[in-house]
Design a protein around this motif. Structure first.
Motif, PDB file in Angstrom:
ATOM      1  N   LYS A  42       8.133  72.836 -21.493  1.00  0.00           N
ATOM      2  CA  LYS A  42       9.573  72.868 -21.722  1.00  0.00           C
ATOM      3  C   LYS A  42       9.875  73.307 -23.155  1.00  0.00           C
ATOM      4  O   LYS A  42      10.768  74.126 -23.391  1.00  0.00           O
ATOM      5  CB  LYS A  42      10.169  71.482 -21.460  1.00  0.00           C
ATOM      6  CG  LYS A  42      11.665  71.409 -21.629  1.00  0.00           C
ATOM      7  CD  LYS A  42      12.177  70.011 -21.340  1.00  0.00           C
ATOM      8  CE  LYS A  42      13.677  69.927 -21.573  1.00  0.00           C
ATOM      9  NZ  LYS A  42      14.182  68.572 -21.339  1.00  0.00           N
ATOM     10  N   ARG A  43       9.113  72.780 -24.131  1.00  0.00           N
ATOM     11  CA  ARG A  43       9.321  73.160 -25.528  1.00  0.00           C
ATOM     12  C   ARG A  43       9.038  74.655 -25.733  1.00  0.00           C
ATOM     13  O   ARG A  43       9.789  75.344 -26.417  1.00  0.00           O
ATOM     14  CB  ARG A  43       8.421  72.329 -26.434  1.00  0.00           C
ATOM     15  CG  ARG A  43       8.705  72.573 -27.923  1.00  0.00           C
ATOM     16  CD  ARG A  43       7.727  71.879 -28.828  1.00  0.00           C
ATOM     17  NE  ARG A  43       6.435  72.526 -28.637  1.00  0.00           N
ATOM     18  CZ  ARG A  43       5.269  71.917 -28.704  1.00  0.00           C
ATOM     19  NH1 ARG A  43       5.223  70.644 -28.959  1.00  0.00           N
ATOM     20  NH2 ARG A  43       4.151  72.566 -28.514  1.00  0.00           N
ATOM     21  N   ASP A  44       7.969  75.167 -25.118  1.00  0.00           N
ATOM     22  CA  ASP A  44       7.641  76.582 -25.256  1.00  0.00           C
ATOM     23  C   ASP A  44       8.720  77.471 -24.638  1.00  0.00           C
ATOM     24  O   ASP A  44       9.066  78.519 -25.185  1.00  0.00           O
ATOM     25  CB  ASP A  44       6.284  76.884 -24.614  1.00  0.00           C
ATOM     26  CG  ASP A  44       5.135  76.274 -25.388  1.00  0.00           C
ATOM     27  OD1 ASP A  44       5.344  75.875 -26.554  1.00  0.00           O
ATOM     28  OD2 ASP A  44       4.025  76.193 -24.823  1.00  0.00           O
ATOM     29  N   VAL A  45       9.265  77.061 -23.505  1.00  0.00           N
ATOM     30  CA  VAL A  45      10.332  77.822 -22.858  1.00  0.00           C
ATOM     31  C   VAL A  45      11.591  77.813 -23.723  1.00  0.00           C
ATOM     32  O   VAL A  45      12.269  78.835 -23.861  1.00  0.00           O
ATOM     33  CB  VAL A  45      10.614  77.265 -21.442  1.00  0.00           C
ATOM     34  CG1 VAL A  45      11.901  77.816 -20.872  1.00  0.00           C
ATOM     35  CG2 VAL A  45       9.450  77.588 -20.518  1.00  0.00           C
ATOM     36  N   ALA A 111       9.937  83.803 -31.743  1.00  0.00           N
ATOM     37  CA  ALA A 111       9.083  84.329 -30.672  1.00  0.00           C
ATOM     38  C   ALA A 111       7.612  84.047 -30.970  1.00  0.00           C
ATOM     39  O   ALA A 111       6.844  83.698 -30.068  1.00  0.00           O
ATOM     40  CB  ALA A 111       9.315  85.828 -30.508  1.00  0.00           C
ATOM     41  N   LYS A 112       7.201  84.178 -32.236  1.00  0.00           N
ATOM     42  CA  LYS A 112       5.812  83.891 -32.597  1.00  0.00           C
ATOM     43  C   LYS A 112       5.493  82.414 -32.413  1.00  0.00           C
ATOM     44  O   LYS A 112       4.404  82.057 -31.977  1.00  0.00           O
ATOM     45  CB  LYS A 112       5.542  84.309 -34.041  1.00  0.00           C
ATOM     46  CG  LYS A 112       5.410  85.803 -34.219  1.00  0.00           C
ATOM     47  CD  LYS A 112       5.094  86.172 -35.645  1.00  0.00           C
ATOM     48  CE  LYS A 112       4.998  87.686 -35.801  1.00  0.00           C
ATOM     49  NZ  LYS A 112       4.742  88.069 -37.193  1.00  0.00           N
ATOM     50  N   LYS A 113       6.447  81.536 -32.743  1.00  0.00           N
ATOM     51  CA  LYS A 113       6.228  80.105 -32.544  1.00  0.00           C
ATOM     52  C   LYS A 113       6.082  79.791 -31.064  1.00  0.00           C
ATOM     53  O   LYS A 113       5.265  78.964 -30.670  1.00  0.00           O
ATOM     54  CB  LYS A 113       7.379  79.284 -33.138  1.00  0.00           C
ATOM     55  CG  LYS A 113       7.316  79.170 -34.640  1.00  0.00           C
ATOM     56  CD  LYS A 113       8.419  78.263 -35.146  1.00  0.00           C
ATOM     57  CE  LYS A 113       8.369  78.137 -36.645  1.00  0.00           C
ATOM     58  NZ  LYS A 113       9.441  77.263 -37.149  1.00  0.00           N
ATOM     59  N   ALA A 114       6.887  80.449 -30.237  1.00  0.00           N
ATOM     60  CA  ALA A 114       6.796  80.217 -28.794  1.00  0.00           C
ATOM     61  C   ALA A 114       5.466  80.726 -28.253  1.00  0.00           C
ATOM     62  O   ALA A 114       4.867  80.124 -27.365  1.00  0.00           O
ATOM     63  CB  ALA A 114       7.958  80.901 -28.076  1.00  0.00           C
ATOM     64  N   LYS A 115       4.975  81.842 -28.799  1.00  0.00           N
ATOM     65  CA  LYS A 115       3.716  82.407 -28.345  1.00  0.00           C
ATOM     66  C   LYS A 115       2.537  81.540 -28.780  1.00  0.00           C
ATOM     67  O   LYS A 115       1.566  81.388 -28.052  1.00  0.00           O
ATOM     68  CB  LYS A 115       3.557  83.821 -28.904  1.00  0.00           C
ATOM     69  CG  LYS A 115       2.439  84.608 -28.293  1.00  0.00           C
ATOM     70  CD  LYS A 115       2.443  86.028 -28.791  1.00  0.00           C
ATOM     71  CE  LYS A 115       1.375  86.841 -28.105  1.00  0.00           C
ATOM     72  NZ  LYS A 115       1.364  88.222 -28.568  1.00  0.00           N
ATOM     73  N   LYS A 116       2.627  80.953 -29.990  1.00  0.00           N
ATOM     74  CA  LYS A 116       1.558  80.092 -30.492  1.00  0.00           C
ATOM     75  C   LYS A 116       1.489  78.773 -29.736  1.00  0.00           C
ATOM     76  O   LYS A 116       0.440  78.161 -29.663  1.00  0.00           O
ATOM     77  CB  LYS A 116       1.757  79.789 -31.975  1.00  0.00           C
ATOM     78  CG  LYS A 116       1.331  80.889 -32.886  1.00  0.00           C
ATOM     79  CD  LYS A 116       1.471  80.455 -34.328  1.00  0.00           C
ATOM     80  CE  LYS A 116       1.081  81.558 -35.269  1.00  0.00           C
ATOM     81  NZ  LYS A 116       1.259  81.143 -36.669  1.00  0.00           N
ATOM     82  N   GLY A 117       2.613  78.328 -29.213  1.00  0.00           N
ATOM     83  CA  GLY A 117       2.643  77.050 -28.502  1.00  0.00           C
ATOM     84  C   GLY A 117       1.784  77.122 -27.263  1.00  0.00           C
ATOM     85  O   GLY A 117       2.105  77.803 -26.310  1.00  0.00           O
TER      86      GLY A 117
END
Length: 162
Positions: A42-45, A111-117
């Motif tokens: 959910k956090r990544d989304v 976007a990078k934070k979401a990809k790293k998650g």
């Protein structure tokens, strides 16, 4: 004081009670692992949606603000500096592009934070570790009784199963 299953502490528990307790604990562990995976996903989304929203906002700002803002800024620069009107329009366009680049940069960071998650990957690794620990778990060794001291109930079961 009592154990989680309600039996007094220090009292001998039956194999059925131990098995029920182990089953209950395993079930709770699996449910907790699933809840953790859901929370991380959910956090990544949410991070991905935030970056998409900011990138969209950057595009909309550039698209809708260019005509009005460009004219206002160009005529303002022309009035203030007496420069050529074409140069003033180029400066106003550069200012709009700068605002859009800042918004795009912020969206890219999200976007990078979401990809790293790597929420689901972390949960999968944790579940593998749990499985390895459980595979290596050995039952408590019980002393073997001499053949002549074996309880009759065990002999009856042994005879009926052979």
């Amino acid at each position: 004081m009592s154990a989680p299953d309600g039996s007094p502490v220090g009292a001998e528990r039956s194999i059925g009670q131990l098995f029920a307790s182990a089953t209950e604990n395993m079930s709770a562990l699996v449910h907790d692992e699933i809840a953790l995976a859901k929370a991380q996903l959910k956090r990544d989304v949410q991070r991905g949606a935030t970056s998409g929203g900011l990138l969209t906002a950057a595009g909309l700002v550039l698209l809708f603000s260019l005509p009005m803002l460009s004219f206002a800024l160009a005529y303002g620069i022309h009035t203030w500096s007496d420069w050529n009107l074409a140069v003033c329009f180029l400066l106003s366009f550069a200012a709009n592009v700068l605002v859009a680049l800042v918004l795009a940069l912020i969206g890219t960071v999200f976007a990078k934070k979401a990809k790293k998650g790597r929420g689901p990957q972390k949960v999968a690794a944790s579940m593998k570790e749990t499985a390895v620990v459980l595979q290596k778990a050995k039952p408590h060794p019980r002393p073997e009784l001499p053949r002549d001291q074996v309880p009759e109930a065990i002999e009856a079961v042994a005879r009926s199963s052979s």
